[in-house]
Scaffold this motif. Sequence first.
Motif, PDB file in Angstrom:
ATOM      1  N   ILE A   1      13.434   6.409  -8.205  1.00 44.68           N
ATOM      2  CA  ILE A   1      13.458   5.991  -6.794  1.00 44.68           C
ATOM      3  C   ILE A   1      14.168   7.080  -5.994  1.00 44.68           C
ATOM      4  CG2 ILE A   1      14.290   4.254  -5.164  1.00 44.68           C
ATOM      5  CD1 ILE A   1      14.174   2.226  -7.484  1.00 44.68           C
ATOM      6  N   ASP A   2      13.478   7.617  -4.992  1.00 46.25           N
ATOM      7  CA  ASP A   2      14.103   8.621  -4.117  1.00 46.25           C
ATOM      8  C   ASP A   2      14.333   7.983  -2.742  1.00 46.25           C
ATOM      9  OD1 ASP A   2      11.603   8.467  -3.007  1.00 46.25           O
ATOM     10  OD2 ASP A   2      10.932  10.435  -3.710  1.00 46.25           O
ATOM     11  N   GLU A   3      14.772   8.807  -1.795  1.00 42.73           N
ATOM     12  CA  GLU A   3      15.105   8.262  -0.461  1.00 42.73           C
ATOM     13  C   GLU A   3      13.907   7.530   0.146  1.00 42.73           C
ATOM     14  OE1 GLU A   3      17.944   8.944   1.499  1.00 42.73           O
ATOM     15  OE2 GLU A   3      18.938  10.596   0.469  1.00 42.73           O
ATOM     16  N   ARG A   4      12.732   8.156   0.041  1.00 43.29           N
ATOM     17  CA  ARG A   4      11.555   7.531   0.656  1.00 43.29           C
ATOM     18  C   ARG A   4      11.168   6.243  -0.095  1.00 43.29           C
ATOM     19  NH1 ARG A   4       7.580   7.193   3.996  1.00 43.29           N
ATOM     20  NH2 ARG A   4       5.461   6.759   3.277  1.00 43.29           N
ATOM     21  N   GLY A   5      11.213   6.315  -1.402  1.00 42.30           N
ATOM     22  CA  GLY A   5      10.887   5.116  -2.186  1.00 42.30           C
ATOM     23  C   GLY A   5      11.830   3.978  -1.814  1.00 42.30           C
ATOM     24  N   ARG A   6      13.112   4.324  -1.711  1.00 42.08           N
ATOM     25  CA  ARG A   6      14.087   3.276  -1.370  1.00 42.08           C
ATOM     26  C   ARG A   6      13.796   2.717   0.027  1.00 42.08           C
ATOM     27  NH1 ARG A   6      20.386   4.617  -1.847  1.00 42.08           N
ATOM     28  NH2 ARG A   6      19.847   6.154  -0.263  1.00 42.08           N
ATOM     29  N   ALA A   7      13.483   3.616   0.974  1.00 43.21           N
ATOM     30  CA  ALA A   7      13.207   3.146   2.341  1.00 43.21           C
ATOM     31  C   ALA A   7      11.978   2.234   2.349  1.00 43.21           C
ATOM     32  CB  ALA A   7      13.004   4.341   3.260  1.00 43.21           C
ATOM     33  N   LEU A   8      10.973   2.591   1.581  1.00 41.66           N
ATOM     34  CA  LEU A   8       9.762   1.752   1.548  1.00 41.66           C
ATOM     35  C   LEU A   8      10.046   0.400   0.911  1.00 41.66           C
ATOM     36  CD1 LEU A   8       7.076   4.417   0.523  1.00 41.66           C
ATOM     37  CD2 LEU A   8       7.285   3.260   2.743  1.00 41.66           C
ATOM     38  N   LEU A   9      10.877   0.417  -0.131  1.00 42.94           N
ATOM     39  CA  LEU A   9      11.245  -0.853  -0.771  1.00 42.94           C
ATOM     40  C   LEU A   9      12.022  -1.726   0.213  1.00 42.94           C
ATOM     41  CD1 LEU A   9      12.230   0.581  -4.267  1.00 42.94           C
ATOM     42  CD2 LEU A   9      10.450  -1.136  -3.888  1.00 42.94           C
ATOM     43  N   ILE A  10      12.939  -1.091   0.926  1.00 38.88           N
ATOM     44  CA  ILE A  10      13.749  -1.867   1.885  1.00 38.88           C
ATOM     45  C   ILE A  10      12.860  -2.412   3.010  1.00 38.88           C
ATOM     46  CG2 ILE A  10      15.592  -1.631   3.625  1.00 38.88           C
ATOM     47  CD1 ILE A  10      17.100   0.087   1.539  1.00 38.88           C
ATOM     48  N   ASP A  11      11.824  -1.650   3.372  1.00 37.32           N
ATOM     49  CA  ASP A  11      10.880  -2.152   4.391  1.00 37.32           C
ATOM     50  C   ASP A  11      10.265  -3.491   4.001  1.00 37.32           C
ATOM     51  OD1 ASP A  11      11.156  -0.126   6.111  1.00 37.32           O
ATOM     52  OD2 ASP A  11       9.296   0.935   5.570  1.00 37.32           O
ATOM     53  N   LEU A  12      10.061  -3.678   2.688  1.00 38.67           N
ATOM     54  CA  LEU A  12       9.471  -4.944   2.232  1.00 38.67           C
ATOM     55  C   LEU A  12      10.306  -6.134   2.708  1.00 38.67           C
ATOM     56  CD1 LEU A  12       8.729  -4.201  -1.561  1.00 38.67           C
ATOM     57  CD2 LEU A  12       7.044  -4.289   0.294  1.00 38.67           C
ATOM     58  N   LEU A  13      11.621  -5.913   2.760  1.00 41.56           N
ATOM     59  CA  LEU A  13      12.529  -7.037   3.019  1.00 41.56           C
ATOM     60  C   LEU A  13      12.334  -7.609   4.420  1.00 41.56           C
ATOM     61  CD1 LEU A  13      15.678  -5.449   1.360  1.00 41.56           C
ATOM     62  CD2 LEU A  13      13.972  -6.953   0.313  1.00 41.56           C
ATOM     63  N   ASP A  14      12.092  -6.706   5.383  1.00 38.48           N
ATOM     64  CA  ASP A  14      11.842  -7.207   6.738  1.00 38.48           C
ATOM     65  C   ASP A  14      10.496  -7.905   6.803  1.00 38.48           C
ATOM     66  OD1 ASP A  14      14.221  -6.366   7.670  1.00 38.48           O
ATOM     67  OD2 ASP A  14      13.487  -4.410   8.355  1.00 38.48           O
ATOM     68  N   GLN A  15       9.536  -7.348   6.055  1.00 38.91           N
ATOM     69  CA  GLN A  15       8.198  -7.960   6.095  1.00 38.91           C
ATOM     70  C   GLN A  15       8.212  -9.401   5.584  1.00 38.91           C
ATOM     71  OE1 GLN A  15       4.994  -5.383   4.565  1.00 38.91           O
ATOM     72  NE2 GLN A  15       6.453  -3.707   4.672  1.00 38.91           N
ATOM     73  N   VAL A  16       9.119  -9.692   4.667  1.00 40.28           N
ATOM     74  CA  VAL A  16       9.167 -11.074   4.132  1.00 40.28           C
ATOM     75  C   VAL A  16      10.309 -11.882   4.755  1.00 40.28           C
ATOM     76  CG1 VAL A  16       8.111 -10.423   1.931  1.00 40.28           C
ATOM     77  CG2 VAL A  16      10.606 -10.407   2.137  1.00 40.28           C
ATOM     78  N   ASP A  17      10.988 -11.299   5.747  1.00 39.39           N
ATOM     79  CA  ASP A  17      12.123 -11.963   6.408  1.00 39.39           C
ATOM     80  C   ASP A  17      13.180 -12.414   5.399  1.00 39.39           C
ATOM     81  OD1 ASP A  17      13.773 -13.080   8.322  1.00 39.39           O
ATOM     82  OD2 ASP A  17      12.710 -14.997   8.334  1.00 39.39           O
TER      83      ASP A  17
ATOM     84  N   GLY B   1       0.793  -1.234   0.000  1.00 39.05           N
ATOM     85  CA  GLY B   1       0.000   0.000   0.000  1.00 39.05           C
ATOM     86  C   GLY B   1       0.822   1.280   0.000  1.00 39.05           C
ATOM     87  N   LYS B   2       1.771   1.367   0.931  1.00 39.53           N
ATOM     88  CA  LYS B   2       2.545   2.611   1.041  1.00 39.53           C
ATOM     89  C   LYS B   2       3.344   2.887  -0.239  1.00 39.53           C
ATOM     90  CE  LYS B   2       3.228   2.716   6.010  1.00 39.53           C
ATOM     91  NZ  LYS B   2       4.143   2.308   7.079  1.00 39.53           N
ATOM     92  N   LEU B   3       3.828   1.809  -0.838  1.00 40.17           N
ATOM     93  CA  LEU B   3       4.604   2.006  -2.075  1.00 40.17           C
ATOM     94  C   LEU B   3       3.723   2.526  -3.201  1.00 40.17           C
ATOM     95  CD1 LEU B   3       7.074  -0.962  -2.019  1.00 40.17           C
ATOM     96  CD2 LEU B   3       7.685   1.373  -2.665  1.00 40.17           C
ATOM     97  N   HIS B   4       2.506   1.992  -3.279  1.00 43.02           N
ATOM     98  CA  HIS B   4       1.597   2.475  -4.328  1.00 43.02           C
ATOM     99  C   HIS B   4       1.245   3.946  -4.092  1.00 43.02           C
ATOM    100  CE1 HIS B   4       1.203  -1.143  -6.617  1.00 43.02           C
ATOM    101  NE2 HIS B   4       0.792  -1.851  -5.580  1.00 43.02           N
ATOM    102  N   ILE B   5       1.006   4.306  -2.836  1.00 41.19           N
ATOM    103  CA  ILE B   5       0.669   5.712  -2.534  1.00 41.19           C
ATOM    104  C   ILE B   5       1.868   6.615  -2.898  1.00 41.19           C
ATOM    105  CG2 ILE B   5       0.194   7.339  -0.638  1.00 41.19           C
ATOM    106  CD1 ILE B   5      -1.360   4.956   0.691  1.00 41.19           C
ATOM    107  N   HIS B   6       3.049   6.161  -2.515  1.00 40.52           N
ATOM    108  CA  HIS B   6       4.252   6.939  -2.838  1.00 40.52           C
ATOM    109  C   HIS B   6       4.406   7.065  -4.356  1.00 40.52           C
ATOM    110  CE1 HIS B   6       8.295   8.501  -2.651  1.00 40.52           C
ATOM    111  NE2 HIS B   6       8.722   7.513  -3.417  1.00 40.52           N
TER     112      HIS B   6
END
Length: 531
Positions: free
Chosen positions: A45-61, A3-8
């Motif tokens: 991809i900007d700083e926020r986009g990159r941070a949101l993408l990286i967030d995905l990684l923790d969500q999927v372990d 969701g957050k990535l789509h909004i961004h």
Amino acid sequence: MWGKLHIHHEAVENRRFETLFDVKRADDFTASVGDMRLDYAKTNIDERGRALLIDLLDQVDLAGKRDAMFDGTAINETEGRAVLHTALRNLDGGPVMVDGADVMPEVLGTLDRMEKFAADVRSGAFKGQGGKITDVVNIGIGGSDLGPAMGVLALAPYHDGPRCHFVSNVDPADISQVLRSCDPTTTLVIVASKTFTTIETMTNARTAKAWMGESVSDPAAQFAALSTSEDGTAAFGIDAARVFGFEDWVGGRYSMWGPIGLSMMIAIGPDAFRAFLRGARDMDRHFQAADWSENMPVMLALVGIWHNQICGYSTRAVLPYDNNLSRLPAYLQQLEMESNGKGVSMDGEDLSINSGPVVWGEPGTNGQHAFYQLIHQGTRVIPCEFLVAARGHDDDLHHQHQLLVANCLAQSEALMKGRDLDEARGKVADKFEGAELERQAKHRVFAGNRPSVTIAYPKLDPFTLGQIIALYEHRVFVEGVVLGINSYDQWGVELGKELATALQPIVEGADASGKDESTAALVGFLQQHGV
Ligand SMILES: O=P(O)(O)OC[C@H]1O[C@H](O)[C@H](O)[C@@H](O)[C@@H]1O
């Protein structure tokens, strides 16, 4: 999760990413492994986009799943297998356990046998019935062909062994052309098939054996096999001394590091092959240790996810400005599309997001004179992946290499910057005026704002090739984990195989009445014309 990535994305999709450049972006939006550099600054991809993408990684372990892969857990859950191609290049690592047993002694033992055999073929200690081996014919398909075929071409400047040929297609045109160019008395045939049942490979292997049998008394003596099937290779009559085995935890499209790489090892020699393995091992260690934002396979995967799953760009062009990598796009088509072309998640649910992209490409500069028109001015956005070396292999022609590099950089710059209407008018203002000037100018506009990444390295040597291929393998893994799919099975190839087996007798004349009307009509047409 998305969701957050789509909004961004909605918030930033219309901006020009060129405006993101500040003093640090060109360095910050890169990742490095030794001398290799991935530049992904020319994306939206900007700083926020990159941070949101990286967030995905923790969500999927991702970290847990990565470690599970390297540790030999059966992460290929639909086939109940571990995924351990990394063990094949774990030359200096510790034990790797599968079902309570360390697989490394066998991996290293097989590597040692391959090296002795490759050295013997190269030196002439192993001979054909007419003398020293002059030609090696690798018969295999898919993962048993694309890796070594791509690798032998990529490392052509290091090729000092016998000539190597690759036969894959069941189309007789493939094998006849290769066999016509070889002397059966000095040819080594390598039958490469993980299962030793693949119909194309087994058919071609029998054809090659019959061809050789016309000229030598013991054709099987000039055959070697690369397979997990001891029974299959024995039934074909190949002496166990020339059978190089591996286990089912090596996936076909991940197999060029082990026995399936034998033809490449014979071409470039065992030392250069080891350098290739070391390059991959170097990338493995980086993938295991680097922070996500510095981690090259991870960032390459996240850029891919941004473009495909978030922006909705459905293809990815791989454009090596390195002619010897001309088979890399074909190799990646199997690696990426067979791995991540899945519609069901690991737990059996329909995928709620697009699966992996269509991967395609050709080397630059050739592609510039063919399909780049569509990349620059077509209505679809095609993210491009450029690969380029600082140096070629021919110092006398370095000025040509510099021209190649300039072309590569020019393309990513053109894709980003484009050319607006004003500038386009300037290009034709001396030839046209009024409405005609406007019309002509419009055709010369480049929208720009089209993303690309560039992978740059000093020189395409065996070590670097190992790094590049392992980079792509881990990228596929990360994309697969984020999508929640199994990147290591390939059920989608089964249906066609089954139907081909059922159709063969019909093509040969059996009753076609059970078939759909279109298929039956096509069989009829081809029969009328002699099939
Ligand atoms: O090595 P083999 O068992 O002959 O398999 C060759 C190829 O055929 C299969 O159909 C798979 O789609 C590929 O993943 C595999 O690499």
